[in-house]
Design a protein around this motif. Sequence first.
Motif, short mmCIF file in Angstrom:
data_model
loop_
_atom_site.label_atom_id
_atom_site.label_comp_id
_atom_site.label_asym_id
_atom_site.label_seq_id
_atom_site.Cartn_x
_atom_site.Cartn_y
_atom_site.Cartn_z
N MET A 54 -11.52 -22.48 5.87
CA MET A 54 -10.60 -22.45 4.73
C MET A 54 -9.28 -23.04 5.18
O MET A 54 -8.76 -22.72 6.25
N ASP A 55 -8.72 -23.93 4.37
CA ASP A 55 -7.43 -24.51 4.67
C ASP A 55 -6.34 -23.69 3.99
O ASP A 55 -6.42 -23.39 2.80
N VAL A 56 -5.33 -23.33 4.77
CA VAL A 56 -4.20 -22.55 4.28
C VAL A 56 -2.96 -23.42 4.38
O VAL A 56 -2.61 -23.90 5.47
N LEU A 96 5.44 -29.62 3.97
CA LEU A 96 4.10 -29.03 3.89
C LEU A 96 3.46 -29.00 5.27
O LEU A 96 3.44 -30.00 5.98
N TRP A 97 2.96 -27.83 5.65
CA TRP A 97 2.15 -27.68 6.85
C TRP A 97 0.85 -27.00 6.46
O TRP A 97 0.77 -26.35 5.41
N ASN A 98 -0.19 -27.20 7.25
CA ASN A 98 -1.47 -26.62 6.89
C ASN A 98 -2.22 -26.17 8.14
O ASN A 98 -2.03 -26.71 9.23
N TYR A 99 -3.04 -25.17 7.98
CA TYR A 99 -3.90 -24.67 9.05
C TYR A 99 -5.33 -24.62 8.55
O TYR A 99 -5.58 -24.37 7.36
N ARG A 100 -6.26 -24.84 9.45
CA ARG A 100 -7.68 -24.67 9.14
C ARG A 100 -8.19 -23.45 9.89
O ARG A 100 -8.12 -23.38 11.12
N LEU A 101 -8.69 -22.47 9.14
CA LEU A 101 -9.14 -21.21 9.71
C LEU A 101 -10.64 -21.04 9.48
O LEU A 101 -11.17 -21.44 8.44
N PRO A 102 -11.34 -20.42 10.43
CA PRO A 102 -12.78 -20.19 10.24
C PRO A 102 -13.03 -19.12 9.19
O PRO A 102 -12.25 -18.17 9.04
N SER A 109 -3.17 -27.77 13.16
CA SER A 109 -3.08 -28.01 11.71
C SER A 109 -4.48 -28.21 11.15
O SER A 109 -5.46 -28.26 11.90
N ALA A 110 -4.56 -28.33 9.84
CA ALA A 110 -5.86 -28.57 9.22
C ALA A 110 -6.44 -29.90 9.68
O ALA A 110 -7.65 -30.04 9.86
N HIS A 111 -5.58 -30.89 9.89
CA HIS A 111 -6.04 -32.19 10.38
C HIS A 111 -6.33 -32.12 11.87
O HIS A 111 -7.38 -32.54 12.33
#
Length: 617
Positions: A360-362, A371-377, A443-445
């Motif tokens: 899931m991307d937060v 804008l910053w983003n994280y990718r979490l399991p 980050s998500a990327h």
Amino acid sequence: MLTIMKRNVFSLLLALLFGIMSSFGQGSLALAATQTTTIMPTGGIYFALPSGGQFDTFAYIAANLSSIQQLVRQTTLQQMDVDINGHMTNFGDFLTANTNQTITNQLFSSYALAHPFPLPSGTMIEDTSGVTIYSPLGTSVTTSTYRASQGTTVTTTSPPSPTLPSPTTAFSPQTYLAQYDANQATNDQIDWTRASANFYLIAQTYEPGTTGTSSFTQLEAGQPVYLFAYQNQGNVDPTAVSWFVNSGKATLTPDLRTWHMNSNTVASAGFVATSPGIYTIQAEQNGVYSVPMVLVVGESQLASTPIALQSSMTGIAPMPSGFVQNPTWQTADSVTYATYQPDQNWIPIDATTTLPLTEMDVLLQSSKGQLWNYRLPVVNQKIQALVESPYQGQVTVTFFPHYFQAMTHAVQTSTGFSYPTSSYTVNVQGTALSTNQQALLASAHRDYNMTPSMDQLAATLLENSPSLDTAIAAISNEASNVIRYNLNELQTVNYIWQDVGTAWATQSGVCEDYSSAAAAMMQSVGIPTQTVVGYANDAWTTLPTSDSNPADAHQWNQSWDGSKWVLYDPTWATNDSSSVANYLTNEFMTATQSLLTTHLTDPNQIGTYYDPTIARY
């Protein structure tokens, strides 16, 4: 004729007997235990943890398991426990069902979800300030009303406080250099210090005029590499060039044949290594030294040890027990989430989804639009973690399922995209992160928190490099060699947004994928790295003051070597028209004349000041 080919591309764990506490990231959580809590509701008894400083619940359970189980059987009120999400269960049944299991918080949470247990009528939990943490049936009951109606004295301890990840200065990637020395390489820092900004090297696995089918990713000892020393404006005299390599495990043989590139004379030499290792090669003409060329030989044979960064460096930490907030739960866009407020810079992420997702991307958006983003399991449909905000003040948290698919569709159709309604706003009041701290955030990327094979490869390259500048070049070259440029994406209708794990697995991408892959690998071993977005055009000989041509939109990197930011462009280091990684140039490694005259930086698109909606080639 030798031709360079490049393209402008792109507990609350509270215990009704005792709590299950575990160690997260930087240490275990402390229970404030000035008093024990004893509640005697009708028909039962409430037990609390012993008082007295830090308490290792796991050790207590292990030492007293039989007596605890006996105690449970003797009480008239079933024993129960509450985990961080407010899930309750019969703890005695939990212990019985998991006699042969290692007791963990995750194990308890899973059991609690499957075996819910209601609190007896009238039971309420409060903290020392009289704030209601739990009230029966979800009703709002004040402390005074509860005490008056029940006639029961409630004595409580202070609620547990989580130990959050904290910034650290103890980690230094330099300490991992030259851990392994298969080729007995000497320190090559002098090579980087004395390098000219306009004298470059090309390395090829094939001799010009022949077909090159061997990739640099599979370069082995004994395999020849063809080197060319050149300047963009001016001739290089083959008879006046000296060649150097920082290891006696390799030979350099000058080739005095006449070679030309863009009508200019270049010098050539052959390189052969007799041992696996990381080699630094440099040419010199009349006291002018080239940018060093870094070659990795026998990559699969190089030894390494995994490097584990602390959570305070990555920006992602496991969710600790101890948050005493009673958040509001909301549901939108197939996501049910808690609206926790931050603790310092750390935002608790606690959600479930009905979608069949593995990640899931937060998104975190500042009040200034950054804008910053994280990718979490996503594990068993749950998303739980602490994420660190690079922004202060008001920050909007958004759960964005299928984030990259939405951005891909927006670019391909030129329609833009809307943010999901699964969002809430928090107020971040921690200490602002330094530039170098921000430059280590996943980050998500650049989801190096989910790419262990890439992380291990980065560790291998760092631990076998004689200097940090060489490690930066080796990791950048690895990204250049593994990913092949997807020329189809030059057509907007074919443009793809993806994380580095996907680009690495498919070995396909454009400039943002080369750049992000190199950045993620650098960050995974503690090298602060920022992506740099702007415009680039290899036809420029003088840098323009501005550009708005979408075809020139580009992304490259800068990494911190301990004293300065090192610029480099992984995309332009390779031949984008070849399906085989058989060509490398260092013309765009460090702040060379070629890089500085062809790459126009957007100062608002560096590091965490980043707009992910811009297509880059």
